[in-house]
Design a protein around this motif. Structure first.
Motif, PDB file in Angstrom:
ATOM      1  N   GLY A   1      41.488  45.814  48.854  1.00 39.35           N
ATOM      2  CA  GLY A   1      40.640  44.991  47.994  1.00 39.35           C
ATOM      3  C   GLY A   1      40.906  45.268  46.525  1.00 39.35           C
ATOM      4  N   ARG A   2      39.983  44.869  45.682  1.00 36.79           N
ATOM      5  CA  ARG A   2      40.175  45.022  44.243  1.00 36.79           C
ATOM      6  C   ARG A   2      39.820  46.424  43.765  1.00 36.79           C
ATOM      7  NH1 ARG A   2      37.544  39.537  41.703  1.00 36.79           N
ATOM      8  NH2 ARG A   2      35.605  40.562  42.358  1.00 36.79           N
ATOM      9  N   ASP A   3      40.610  46.922  42.834  1.00 34.53           N
ATOM     10  CA  ASP A   3      40.280  48.142  42.121  1.00 34.53           C
ATOM     11  C   ASP A   3      39.318  47.786  40.987  1.00 34.53           C
ATOM     12  OD1 ASP A   3      42.124  49.482  43.731  1.00 34.53           O
ATOM     13  OD2 ASP A   3      43.742  49.255  42.270  1.00 34.53           O
ATOM     14  N   VAL A   4      38.706  48.816  40.399  1.00 40.04           N
ATOM     15  CA  VAL A   4      37.801  48.614  39.268  1.00 40.04           C
ATOM     16  C   VAL A   4      38.289  49.463  38.100  1.00 40.04           C
ATOM     17  CG1 VAL A   4      35.421  48.716  38.453  1.00 40.04           C
ATOM     18  CG2 VAL A   4      35.886  48.220  40.865  1.00 40.04           C
ATOM     19  N   PHE A   5      38.325  48.854  36.913  1.00 41.20           N
ATOM     20  CA  PHE A   5      38.831  49.516  35.715  1.00 41.20           C
ATOM     21  C   PHE A   5      37.782  49.464  34.605  1.00 41.20           C
ATOM     22  CE2 PHE A   5      42.220  47.591  38.129  1.00 41.20           C
ATOM     23  CZ  PHE A   5      43.210  48.566  38.191  1.00 41.20           C
ATOM     24  N   ALA A   6      37.758  50.508  33.781  1.00 44.05           N
ATOM     25  CA  ALA A   6      36.900  50.541  32.598  1.00 44.05           C
ATOM     26  C   ALA A   6      37.802  50.464  31.374  1.00 44.05           C
ATOM     27  CB  ALA A   6      36.072  51.821  32.572  1.00 44.05           C
ATOM     28  N   LEU A   7      37.663  49.381  30.625  1.00 48.05           N
ATOM     29  CA  LEU A   7      38.486  49.170  29.432  1.00 48.05           C
ATOM     30  C   LEU A   7      37.551  48.913  28.254  1.00 48.05           C
ATOM     31  CD1 LEU A   7      41.317  48.728  28.140  1.00 48.05           C
ATOM     32  CD2 LEU A   7      41.077  46.299  28.749  1.00 48.05           C
ATOM     33  N   GLY A   8      37.270  49.961  27.493  1.00 45.76           N
ATOM     34  CA  GLY A   8      36.376  49.805  26.355  1.00 45.76           C
ATOM     35  C   GLY A   8      35.029  49.267  26.771  1.00 45.76           C
ATOM     36  N   GLY A   9      34.702  48.076  26.275  1.00 43.22           N
ATOM     37  CA  GLY A   9      33.400  47.485  26.549  1.00 43.22           C
ATOM     38  C   GLY A   9      33.343  46.580  27.754  1.00 43.22           C
ATOM     39  N   VAL A  10      34.377  46.621  28.606  1.00 38.49           N
ATOM     40  CA  VAL A  10      34.369  45.741  29.779  1.00 38.49           C
ATOM     41  C   VAL A  10      34.726  46.502  31.051  1.00 38.49           C
ATOM     42  CG1 VAL A  10      34.981  43.710  28.406  1.00 38.49           C
ATOM     43  CG2 VAL A  10      36.791  45.020  29.536  1.00 38.49           C
ATOM     44  N   ILE A  11      34.283  45.937  32.156  1.00 41.45           N
ATOM     45  CA  ILE A  11      34.686  46.355  33.496  1.00 41.45           C
ATOM     46  C   ILE A  11      35.557  45.244  34.058  1.00 41.45           C
ATOM     47  CG2 ILE A  11      33.879  46.689  35.869  1.00 41.45           C
ATOM     48  CD1 ILE A  11      33.374  49.120  34.209  1.00 41.45           C
ATOM     49  N   ILE A  12      36.676  45.618  34.656  1.00 37.51           N
ATOM     50  CA  ILE A  12      37.603  44.633  35.209  1.00 37.51           C
ATOM     51  C   ILE A  12      37.851  44.946  36.675  1.00 37.51           C
ATOM     52  CG2 ILE A  12      39.931  43.664  35.062  1.00 37.51           C
ATOM     53  CD1 ILE A  12      39.890  44.322  32.077  1.00 37.51           C
ATOM     54  N   LYS A  13      37.719  43.927  37.508  1.00 32.08           N
ATOM     55  CA  LYS A  13      37.976  44.064  38.940  1.00 32.08           C
ATOM     56  C   LYS A  13      39.213  43.250  39.278  1.00 32.08           C
ATOM     57  CE  LYS A  13      33.046  44.642  39.955  1.00 32.08           C
ATOM     58  NZ  LYS A  13      31.889  44.191  40.776  1.00 32.08           N
ATOM     59  N   SER A  14      40.218  43.934  39.811  1.00 29.81           N
ATOM     60  CA  SER A  14      41.499  43.266  40.052  1.00 29.81           C
ATOM     61  C   SER A  14      42.346  44.081  41.020  1.00 29.81           C
ATOM     62  CB  SER A  14      42.253  43.097  38.726  1.00 29.81           C
ATOM     63  OG  SER A  14      43.582  42.679  38.942  1.00 29.81           O
ATOM     64  N   SER A  15      43.245  43.396  41.707  1.00 26.76           N
ATOM     65  CA  SER A  15      44.181  44.072  42.622  1.00 26.76           C
ATOM     66  C   SER A  15      45.607  44.019  42.088  1.00 26.76           C
ATOM     67  CB  SER A  15      44.121  43.413  44.006  1.00 26.76           C
ATOM     68  OG  SER A  15      44.499  42.041  43.927  1.00 26.76           O
ATOM     69  N   HIS A  16      45.765  43.820  40.779  1.00 25.69           N
ATOM     70  CA  HIS A  16      47.084  43.546  40.208  1.00 25.69           C
ATOM     71  C   HIS A  16      48.060  44.713  40.301  1.00 25.69           C
ATOM     72  CE1 HIS A  16      45.077  45.668  36.942  1.00 25.69           C
ATOM     73  NE2 HIS A  16      46.260  45.904  36.410  1.00 25.69           N
ATOM     74  N   LEU A  17      47.578  45.938  40.500  1.00 26.00           N
ATOM     75  CA  LEU A  17      48.492  47.081  40.573  1.00 26.00           C
ATOM     76  C   LEU A  17      49.254  47.141  41.893  1.00 26.00           C
ATOM     77  CD1 LEU A  17      46.563  50.049  38.893  1.00 26.00           C
ATOM     78  CD2 LEU A  17      48.184  48.440  37.886  1.00 26.00           C
ATOM     79  N   ARG A  18      48.827  46.356  42.860  1.00 27.11           N
ATOM     80  CA  ARG A  18      49.503  46.357  44.157  1.00 27.11           C
ATOM     81  C   ARG A  18      50.384  45.124  44.302  1.00 27.11           C
ATOM     82  NH1 ARG A  18      44.503  48.391  45.094  1.00 27.11           N
ATOM     83  NH2 ARG A  18      44.405  50.437  46.097  1.00 27.11           N
ATOM     84  N   GLU A  19      51.642  45.371  44.601  1.00 27.35           N
ATOM     85  CA  GLU A  19      52.556  44.251  44.808  1.00 27.35           C
ATOM     86  C   GLU A  19      52.190  43.483  46.069  1.00 27.35           C
ATOM     87  OE1 GLU A  19      57.354  43.435  45.379  1.00 27.35           O
ATOM     88  OE2 GLU A  19      56.642  45.355  44.590  1.00 27.35           O
ATOM     89  N   ARG A  20      51.830  44.238  47.115  1.00 28.61           N
ATOM     90  CA  ARG A  20      51.398  43.625  48.374  1.00 28.61           C
ATOM     91  C   ARG A  20      50.022  44.159  48.732  1.00 28.61           C
ATOM     92  NH1 ARG A  20      55.622  44.727  52.947  1.00 28.61           N
ATOM     93  NH2 ARG A  20      54.046  43.500  54.068  1.00 28.61           N
ATOM     94  N   LEU A  21      49.178  43.275  49.246  1.00 29.99           N
ATOM     95  CA  LEU A  21      47.842  43.672  49.660  1.00 29.99           C
ATOM     96  C   LEU A  21      47.847  43.960  51.152  1.00 29.99           C
ATOM     97  CD1 LEU A  21      45.634  41.133  47.680  1.00 29.99           C
ATOM     98  CD2 LEU A  21      46.301  43.462  47.045  1.00 29.99           C
ATOM     99  N   GLU A  22      47.480  45.180  51.495  1.00 27.89           N
ATOM    100  CA  GLU A  22      47.443  45.591  52.897  1.00 27.89           C
ATOM    101  C   GLU A  22      46.149  46.353  53.157  1.00 27.89           C
ATOM    102  OE1 GLU A  22      52.204  46.189  53.771  1.00 27.89           O
ATOM    103  OE2 GLU A  22      51.013  47.918  53.120  1.00 27.89           O
ATOM    104  N   GLY A  23      45.573  46.132  54.316  1.00 30.05           N
ATOM    105  CA  GLY A  23      44.326  46.796  54.662  1.00 30.05           C
ATOM    106  C   GLY A  23      43.271  45.788  55.067  1.00 30.05           C
ATOM    107  N   ARG A  24      42.127  46.294  55.496  1.00 26.11           N
ATOM    108  CA  ARG A  24      41.107  45.412  56.052  1.00 26.11           C
ATOM    109  C   ARG A  24      40.451  44.520  55.008  1.00 26.11           C
ATOM    110  NH1 ARG A  24      35.758  47.726  56.060  1.00 26.11           N
ATOM    111  NH2 ARG A  24      35.687  49.680  54.891  1.00 26.11           N
ATOM    112  N   ARG A  25      40.592  44.849  53.713  1.00 23.08           N
ATOM    113  CA  ARG A  25      40.026  44.006  52.664  1.00 23.08           C
ATOM    114  C   ARG A  25      41.060  43.074  52.039  1.00 23.08           C
ATOM    115  NH1 ARG A  25      34.867  44.527  54.049  1.00 23.08           N
ATOM    116  NH2 ARG A  25      33.980  46.585  53.660  1.00 23.08           N
TER     117      ARG A  25
END
Length: 299
Positions: free
Chosen positions: A77-101
């Motif tokens: 599924g998506r990772d969560v990142f803290a960048l200054g004043g925002v929270i970002i939810k994204s799976s962009h660090l994975r080239e392929r998505l694998e797993g139950r999510r």
């Protein structure tokens, strides 16, 4: 790092977290101390899908990496990142998505969150509770991305280790006050059944909820028609606190029009730890009571 004897329960400065803190290895998780040089989104691109805006948000996404990742979703599924004043939810660090999510369609949850936060902001001003602004909820490189405001303060789950019993009781009472405020919000007249704000034909598949949760929420046997607006994930980790006050409530993706009784059942059976799961560990009773403390906020 500070010593444990100097800790302020609401300390959000990573440099002042004691070495004994349970979350010392994740200083950005659940803590937000605004700084003048924090990243802040360009308001010209908020919730815009213009080519220029999509390019801007793609650039923002490039600033999210392992160094500012506060949650890694190992199930695809998506990772969560803290960048200054925002929270970002994204799976962009994975080239392929694998797993139950990996198959999750986050667009349903993101659209739901966008609508829910708008309702909550209009309704919770009287209790001075902050609800995050949603800055972007769309696809980048064919992956669902959510960018939201990072609310200053500390997650209740983070500060719990430092609180007195009186402080814990006070937070529970504040949570009940917020729930009572939310339950005053009634659904549109045309709605006569439990529902998320964004219609979802298959929440088990799209949202990754358990079958038992779907049954509690939507089963034909659930005849409770007293629908109201519920956050539906009022966990300690979604509760932002500061100076003995609940300052914010985040993660509204599960919100919808459900009965208070139904939301309470989900909270107890799905969101809260179960005493029987710890029976074999012979844990002290006071430890178990503290572990279960937040499970009856709907009482």
């Amino acid at each position: 790092m500070a010593s444990s004897t100097e800790i302020n329960p609401y300390e959000a400065d990573p440099e002042k977290i004691p070495t004994t803190d349970r979350y010392v290895a994740e200083p950005l998780y659940g803590r937000c101390l605004p700084r003048t040089n924090d990243f802040k989104p360009d308001l010209r691109h908020v919730n815009s899908r213009s080519p220029k805006s999509l390019q801007y948000w793609a650039f923002v996404l490039e600033q999210c990496n392992a160094s500012n990742r506060i949650y890694e979703n190992i199930d695809g599924g998506r990772d969560v990142f803290a960048l200054g004043g925002v929270i970002i939810k994204s799976s962009h660090l994975r080239e392929r998505l694998e797993g139950r999510r990996a198959c999750r369609n986050y667009s349903f949850a993101d659209k739901n969150e966008l609508q829910a936060t708008a309702i909550a902001k209009r309704s919770l001003t009287s209790v001075k509770l902050r609800v995050p602004e949603i800055y972007f909820a769309d696809k980048i490189n064919d992956r669902d991305v959510l960018v939201q405001e990072r609310i200053p303060g500390v997650g209740l789950n983070i500060t719990w280790q430092y609180l007195s019993q009186d402080q814990k009781v006070a937070f529970k009472e504040q949570a009940r006050g917020i729930l009572n405020q939310l339950r005053k919000i009634k659904p549109p007249n045309a709605l006569n059944h439990a529902a998320y704000l964004e219609p979802d034909p298959d929440p088990v598949y799209h949202r990754g909820i358990q079958d038992v949760e779907a049954d509690i929420l939507f089963s034909s046997e659930n005849a409770d028609s007293h629908l109201c607006f519920m956050h539906n994930d009022f966990s300690m980790s979604n509760t932002i606190v500061d100076q003995d006050k609940i300052a914010g409530l985040v993660d509204w993706e599960m919100a919808g029009y459900f009965s208070y009784k139904t939301a309470a059942e989900v909270h107890v059976k799905i969101r809260s730890p179960k005493r029987e799961n710890y029976a074999a560990l012979n844990l002290p009773e006071d430890f178990l009571e503290d572990l279960m403390f937040w499970s009856n906020i709907y009482a």
